[in-house]
Each structure stands twice: as C-alpha cells, then as structure tokens.
Design an enzyme around this catalytic site. Structure first.
Site, PDB file in Angstrom:
ATOM      1  N   VAL A 104    -131.159 -33.615 -33.892  1.00 15.02           N
ATOM      2  CA  VAL A 104    -131.727 -33.926 -35.195  1.00 15.02           C
ATOM      3  C   VAL A 104    -132.556 -32.728 -35.632  1.00 15.02           C
ATOM      4  O   VAL A 104    -133.323 -32.171 -34.844  1.00 15.02           O
ATOM      5  CB  VAL A 104    -132.615 -35.181 -35.139  1.00 15.02           C
ATOM      6  CG1 VAL A 104    -133.191 -35.497 -36.512  1.00 15.02           C
ATOM      7  CG2 VAL A 104    -131.822 -36.372 -34.614  1.00 15.02           C
ATOM      8  N   CYS A 105    -132.368 -32.301 -36.888  1.00 14.68           N
ATOM      9  CA  CYS A 105    -133.169 -31.221 -37.453  1.00 14.68           C
ATOM     10  C   CYS A 105    -133.077 -29.962 -36.566  1.00 14.68           C
ATOM     11  O   CYS A 105    -131.984 -29.554 -36.186  1.00 14.68           O
ATOM     12  CB  CYS A 105    -134.600 -31.716 -37.625  1.00 14.68           C
ATOM     13  SG  CYS A 105    -135.641 -30.716 -38.701  1.00 14.68           S
ATOM     14  N   THR A 106    -134.207 -29.378 -36.197  1.00 15.63           N
ATOM     15  CA  THR A 106    -134.179 -28.136 -35.422  1.00 15.63           C
ATOM     16  C   THR A 106    -133.927 -28.368 -33.941  1.00 15.63           C
ATOM     17  O   THR A 106    -134.003 -27.417 -33.150  1.00 15.63           O
ATOM     18  CB  THR A 106    -135.498 -27.359 -35.602  1.00 15.63           C
ATOM     19  OG1 THR A 106    -136.595 -28.206 -35.260  1.00 15.63           O
ATOM     20  CG2 THR A 106    -135.641 -26.857 -37.031  1.00 15.63           C
ATOM     21  N   THR A 124    -128.525 -27.532 -39.228  1.00 15.63           N
ATOM     22  CA  THR A 124    -129.915 -27.825 -38.891  1.00 15.63           C
ATOM     23  C   THR A 124    -130.692 -27.908 -40.203  1.00 15.63           C
ATOM     24  O   THR A 124    -130.091 -27.873 -41.285  1.00 15.63           O
ATOM     25  CB  THR A 124    -130.496 -26.750 -37.946  1.00 15.63           C
ATOM     26  OG1 THR A 124    -131.801 -27.160 -37.519  1.00 15.63           O
ATOM     27  CG2 THR A 124    -130.596 -25.389 -38.628  1.00 15.63           C
TER      28      THR A 124
END
Length: 320
Positions: A104-106, A124
């Site tokens: 998730v995300c970074t 990302t």
C-alpha cells in the site's frame, strides 16, 4: 473454504491508514463470511510501533513468530524511506513464500528495496513514483493507476487506494456481492477499477492562476455536454485559441483537450454508477454524442465498456 492468513507488517513511522484501511476491509469480509480471513500483525521485535501520525500500534507478535501468510501486506509511510535493513531482509526472505504479495502506498519502495519488484509493473503514491523509477530502474513504474496487479504481486497508490485494492482482492476471493457489502458498510460507495487514474480531472490538474482560465475549468466541469472545443473555450476566456491553449497548459499542467476528456469520462462514470439512465442518454449528457464514442473512451481509459463498467461498479440495491 480454506482460511487465508493476512500478515500485516508493522514498523515505526508507518502510515496508520495504510494499515487500518485494508485491515477493516478484510475484517469486514470475515464478518460476512466467517472463516475466510485470519488477520495477524507483526513487527520486527514484536514491540509496539509509532505511526507517522503519532498513533501507537500494538502487533500480535514479532515477525519471527508470525504465521505463514497467504497474503503478505506491506503498508507505506515515512518508515519505508529509511527502512531497517533487518526488515528489508525479512521481506526479501519471506515475501516470495506468500501466495499474494501486496503493498500500500510507499510500501512498494520497501518491496523494491527487497528486490521483489524487479521486472514487474508497479505503482506507488504519486509523489514517489519518480523516486521509485529512478532508484529501481528494473521496476516498470506506472504513475496513474490506483493499483497495479502483476501476477501474485499487487501494489497500490497513495493511502485510500489500498482500500480499493483490498476490495478487489476480497472480490477475487469471495465474490462481488461480499466486496460490495463490505464497501457499503465502510461507506466506500464504489470500488475504483485498478487502471483508473489516482486523481480526478480537477485534482490532477492545477488550478489556473488567472480568473478567466479558472472560470473555464469550472465551466467544463458543469457543462460536459456543451461545445468544449478549444475555439469555444478560448472565446469564453476572451483569448485567441492559440494563446488560450498555451496559457491553459502552462497554468494547469495539461492540455484543454485532455482536461475535457477526463471531465467527460468522470461525468459518464458517475451517471453509470448513480443512475439508471441508458447508455445513449448518458453519452449525450456527457458530451460524447453517441454510445460508440463513449464506448471507445471507456475501453481506452478503463479497459471496460460502459455496460461492463456499470455491472462491476454500481452498488447492488440495499435489501429492505
């Protein structure tokens, strides 16, 4: 049905919503279908971690004592940019054993540091796509989608996109009805398809500095079925078409045509999701003119025709 263990990796400076968003989705699915998911959280040493927002998260166990996961979920946050080498080593050693590897995300940065995105497509948070591509040239970075699936590896964009991805995984595991029930319970009205852009047209483009151009942006949003040619918009801004096109791109970061395309697509999507209007009526109301023109735009942008999009992403009627 075999129970799927979801192991969520915790570390200091993790983004709390990257953890709690997916966990709430999996937990909601477990409530609908008992025995479907077992959620387990773990940190390197089993000690509580402090999130980037200051919340303290208490893991179930150290990573060394965690159960073997079906789905290994790596959240993002500031901690991924200065990850403990021991954490990178653990992910490198255990990630390939999971049936499904999710970030998730970074969290994608941590997966890339562990070498698990080499030769794969990934995404990302939009603010870190350039960094991911620069630091890991073997990763094929896609900056726009809300999530990307590449085999058993799935990466999502910033924060709430992890909810979109998790809902897609629940649909894959348990079916569309369960995923939509979870989405309604969380008041996530609709799941976004993975190849939808991270931003709406209004968020993706900058707001123009000059008032005439800002007014044109607003006019486009409110009148998608009108004549939105460069000539018509330039006349509204009281500029020559050439000057208008140049100024619009300089101040918003996109061309008038691309901005109009995204506004019309979003307008059509909302009508498909929220109304029972026919495709022909929606194509006219959204400025496409014909159902075929709208179909081409949907297939190009979303990989699905309007009827298929409506079938997949319009919530089922709530039972009385």
């Amino acid at each position: 049905m075999a129970q799927r263990t979801v192991l969520v990796v915790l570390f200091d400076a993790v983004q709390s919503l990257d953890v709690t968003g997916p966990v709430e989705v999996f937990a909601g699915a477990e409530r609908h279908v008992p025995g479907s998911y077992r959620i387990h959280t773990a940190s390197l040493d089993g000690r509580p971690v402090r999130s980037s927002s200051g919340l303290t998260l208490v893991p179930d166990s150290p990573l060394a004592g965690a159960p073997a996961p079906h789905t290994l979920l790596v959240p993002g946050g500031e901690g991924t940019r200065r990850a403990d080498p021991r954490l990178v080593d653990w992910v490198r050693g255990h990630g390939p054993d999971a049936a499904r590897l999710v970030s998730v995300c970074t969290g994608a940065i941590l997966l890339a540091e562990a070498g698990l995105l080499d030769g794969r497509r990934a995404t990302t948070h939009w603010a870190y796509c350039d960094k991911l591509a620069r630091d890991h040239p073997s990763v094929e970075v896609h900056a726009e989608p809300v999530y990307v699936r590449d085999g058993e590896v799935a990466t999502s964009a910033g924060v709430t996109c992890g909810i979109d991805l998790t809902l897609a995984l629940v649909e894959e595991d348990l079916g569309r009805d369960v995923a939509l029930s979870v989405a309604r319970h969380l008041v996530v009205f609709l799941r976004r398809p993975g190849n939808q852009a991270q931003f709406s047209a209004q968020l993706a483009a900058q707001t123009a500095r000059r008032e005439p151009l800002r007014d044109v942006q607003q006019w486009i949003t409110e009148h998608p079925a009108d004549d939105l040619s460069v000539e018509a918009l330039a006349a509204r801004a009281r500029l020559s078409p050439r000057h208008f096109a140049r100024a619009f791109r300089a101040e918003t970061g996109t061309t008038p045509g691309r901005y109009v395309d995204r506004v019309r697509l979003e307008h059509a999507r909302r009508l498909l999701e929220d109304t029972a209007d026919g495709v022909e009526e929606i194509s006219r109301a959204s400025g496409y003119g014909t159902p075929e023109a709208m179909r081409r735009a949907f297939v190009k942008a979303l990989g699905a025709a309007p009827a298929e999009y409506r079938r997949r992403f319009r919530p089922a009627p709530a039972t009385t």
